[in-house]
Design an enzyme around this catalytic site. Structure first.
Site, mmCIF file in Angstrom:
data_model
loop_
_atom_site.group_PDB
_atom_site.id
_atom_site.type_symbol
_atom_site.label_atom_id
_atom_site.label_comp_id
_atom_site.label_asym_id
_atom_site.label_seq_id
_atom_site.Cartn_x
_atom_site.Cartn_y
_atom_site.Cartn_z
ATOM 1 C CG ASP A 52 -2.103 -0.979 1.026
ATOM 2 O OD1 ASP A 52 -2.230 -1.571 -0.057
ATOM 3 O OD2 ASP A 52 -2.855 -1.169 1.995
ATOM 4 C CE LYS A 162 -3.488 -4.264 0.692
ATOM 5 N NZ LYS A 162 -4.622 -3.681 1.386
ATOM 6 C CB CYS A 195 -2.903 -3.194 4.724
ATOM 7 S SG CYS A 195 -4.550 -2.544 4.360
#
Length: 270
Positions: A52, A162, A195
């Protein structure tokens, strides 16, 4: 003989023969200071997953910035990752970028996930345009899902979209790791307590050896979230170390870079 597969796991085939033996390459063992214990692992069976590091989370004008979150801490890993990534590539370690990249129709994203990003239905949630530049939040192909400028990525790296906090749910990540014959996974990125943590936790449950690169990870959450995450990783799911040690090992004595890891890990430097 023709090779079918990837450089870490392949068959050799011809018109008359299929050789199913996976050739065992010479491995390179690396020893690193870590918590709760020092670790030794084989680079031949190691990958790094960066999670991310994308505009919607880290960059001014992205989604988090648009809702008033201070995103400046989320760019802290960039310089450290930029120092580490070339060394890992030279050592043959696959670099895997796992980023949000939702479908335009959001058909595989349940309400429980949508609610996290738009709790009252009146904000800018997944798939909604940002007020500043119109980029659709966390939608595949948007500006917001692009890796932040200045971060060392390569076309030869592996990219996985994702759709949950964890990079393993509803994605090919597990299949990719197994096809690469990976046993140990290094983790980096944002948010550490969300995450990154969820992906590392699932990796441990799937049987991978997880090592968090603490200085290559960050979060916009309060400090107590960092403390709890590090505690849980060391207690239940894997190990915590600093990329400085790995860079030194790979480059043959590189000068250490600034670290923000926990005090007890830093104390091992001597």
């Amino acid at each position: 003989m023709f090779k079918l597969g990837n450089r870490k796991s392949y068959w050799q085939v011809s018109e008359t023969l299929v050789d199913l033996r996976r050739t065992q390459k010479y491995g390179k063992s690396v020893t690193l200071p870590a918590q709760p214990q020092e670790v030794i692992f084989d680079l031949e069976h190691t990958a790094v997953i960066v999670i991310d590091m994308q505009n919607d989370f880290c960059t001014p004008g992205g989604w988090l910035d648009s809702i008033g979150v201070d995103t400046s801490p989320l760019l802290n890993p960039v310089s450290r990752l930029n120092r580490l990534m070339p060394e890992l590539r030279k050592a043959g370690v696959p670099v895997i970028w796992v980023n949000w990249g939702n479908r335009e129709d959001r058909m595989n994203v349940p309400p429980s996930v949508l609610h996290v990003y738009n709790s009252d239905g009146r904000g800018n949630g997944i798939g909604d345009p940002l007020p500043g530049n119109g980029s659709k939040v966390l939608e595949k192909g948007s500006w917001g899902t692009a890796i932040v400028d200045g971060l060392d990525s390569s076309p030869d790296d592996i990219y996985v979209d994702k759709y949950r906090m964890s990079g393993f749910w509803d994605t090919p990540l597990d299949s990719i790791l197994r096809n690469l014959n990976i046993q140990t996974v290094l983790f980096a990125g944002v948010n550490l307590d969300q995450c990154v943590m969820h992906t590392l936790q699932d990796a441990a449950c799937l049987g991978y050896d997880g090592i968090l690169l603490e200085d290559c990870s960050a979060t916009s959450s309060p400090d107590f979230c960092i403390e709890a995450t590090l505690y849980n990783i060391k207690q239940c799911y894997g190990f915590v170390t600093d990329s400085t040690w790995l860079v030194q090992e790979l480059s043959g004595g590189a000068t250490p870079i600034e670290s923000n890891t926990s005090e007890e890990l830093a104390s091992l430097e001597g």
